[in-house]
Design an enzyme around this catalytic site. Structure first.
Site, PDB file in Angstrom:
ATOM      1  N   GLU A  62       0.865  -1.196   0.000  1.00  0.00           N
ATOM      2  CA  GLU A  62       0.000   0.000   0.000  1.00  0.00           C
ATOM      3  C   GLU A  62       0.900   1.244   0.000  1.00  0.00           C
ATOM      4  O   GLU A  62       1.976   1.230   0.609  1.00  0.00           O
ATOM      5  CB  GLU A  62      -0.851  -0.044   1.278  1.00  0.00           C
ATOM      6  CG  GLU A  62      -1.752   1.149   1.516  1.00  0.00           C
ATOM      7  CD  GLU A  62      -2.489   1.033   2.871  1.00  0.00           C
ATOM      8  OE1 GLU A  62      -2.105   0.184   3.709  1.00  0.00           O
ATOM      9  OE2 GLU A  62      -3.448   1.793   3.073  1.00  0.00           O
TER      10      GLU A  62
ATOM     11  N   LYS B 137      -9.499   2.288  -1.848  1.00  0.00           N
ATOM     12  CA  LYS B 137      -9.701   1.614  -0.547  1.00  0.00           C
ATOM     13  C   LYS B 137     -11.045   1.990   0.079  1.00  0.00           C
ATOM     14  O   LYS B 137     -11.334   3.173   0.302  1.00  0.00           O
ATOM     15  CB  LYS B 137      -8.551   1.987   0.399  1.00  0.00           C
ATOM     16  CG  LYS B 137      -8.534   1.234   1.712  1.00  0.00           C
ATOM     17  CD  LYS B 137      -7.272   1.593   2.517  1.00  0.00           C
ATOM     18  CE  LYS B 137      -7.114   0.794   3.782  1.00  0.00           C
ATOM     19  NZ  LYS B 137      -5.855   1.138   4.498  1.00  0.00           N
TER      20      LYS B 137
ATOM     21  N   CYS C  41      -5.049  -3.412   2.645  1.00  0.00           N
ATOM     22  CA  CYS C  41      -4.758  -3.424   4.079  1.00  0.00           C
ATOM     23  C   CYS C  41      -5.989  -3.633   4.956  1.00  0.00           C
ATOM     24  O   CYS C  41      -6.527  -4.713   5.009  1.00  0.00           O
ATOM     25  CB  CYS C  41      -3.988  -2.155   4.449  1.00  0.00           C
ATOM     26  SG  CYS C  41      -3.003  -2.392   5.948  1.00  0.00           S
TER      27      CYS C  41
END
Ligand code: ACM
Length: 266
Positions: free
Chosen positions: A40, A111, A145
């Site tokens: 990331e 995300k 993540c």
């Protein structure tokens, strides 16, 4: 079908995009693979103190120089690359990752579940989970993540047909690597979690990143797991077609045995 997948782990230098791109390019140069996953925010580091730092390193797609550098590497090395970056889109900045393919196709995931101080700087993803083709037509799902915390993320990707979950990460909590065993197992998909390492200090705040990047089988077995400090790329051979077999026993199936009418998901 034999397919080579790789996971890269390293320590980016905070806000030094060009130096990080040079280092990642050197690391990727040695890799012979079909698909490689990077962390990331792989180019910038993570512990931002204000919005101007984030806007300073964000880039838009498809004109961003980092994006085009990875596209060149992807074409030259004939491998798909997934990497995390800060994406500028109009007035908004997303914590995104891109899948770039050797044939020039690409996809961006923004995300959905922002973690902690990310909420100060990034807009939450505005598009639902989706599955895309990587090199060779292998179906990959993208999540970033903290998306691991929500089983719906990996489940959505599996239901959409992902064979491999690509999971760029900057992990600071201790649970994800073990939890991803369950995400792989319950969905019968491969997963590749690429984490960064090191401690990042911005003069005020500090974060320690846990490394232990890994590639897991469709049964949650560890095919490779790095330690907390090494900078490296590891490659394993997998058979993506195994991810289309969801049988658990002769009479059980991880997907078709579900009873959605019995679940409360809202
Ligand atoms: C995280 O989502 N970077 C912890």
């Amino acid at each position: 079908m034999s397919y080579r997948v790789s996971v890269l782990q390293y320590q980016p230098r905070f806000l030094e995009v060009q130096a990080n791109l040079t280092k990642l390019t050197e690391m990727l140069e040695k890799v012979e693979s079909d698909l490689v996953v990077l962390p990331e925010l792989a180019l910038s580091g993570y512990v931002f103190s204000d919005l101007s730092e984030v806007t300073g390193i964000a880039e838009s797609i498809p004109d961003g120089p980092v994006f085009n550098a990875f596209r060149d590497i992807s074409a030259r090395k004939d491998m798909s690359i997934v990497y995390g970056f800060a994406e500028k889109a109009g007035d908004m900045i997303f914590n995104s990752c891109a899948l770039v393919n050797p044939d020039g196709t690409y996809h961006v995931y923004r995300k959905i579940h922002l973690f902690n101080r990310e909420k100060l700087f990034f807009s939450p993803g505005d598009q639902p989970f989706a599955v895309h083709s990587a090199k060779g037509g292998v179906k990959v799902g993208l999540m970033i993540c903290f998306d691991w915390q929500f089983p719906e993320s990996a489940r959505s990707l599996a239901l959409l047909g992902a064979q491999i979950i690509c999971h760029p990460s900057n992990l600071v909590l201790p649970w994800c690597q073990e939890a991803m065993k369950t995400r792989s197992l319950e969905n019968r998909v491969y997963s590749i979690t690429s984490n960064r390492i090191g401690t990042e200090f911005n003069g005020e705040l500090s974060e320690y990143f846990t490394g232990m990047s890994q590639i897991l089988s469709t049964k949650g077995e560890i095919l490779i797991r790095m330690n907390e400090t090494e900078e490296a790329v590891y490659t394993v051979e997998i058979d993506p077609s195994l991810a289309t077999n969801k049988a658990v026993t002769e009479r059980n199936n991880a997907i078709s045995d579900r009873r959605p009418e019995m679940y409360s998901l809202r």
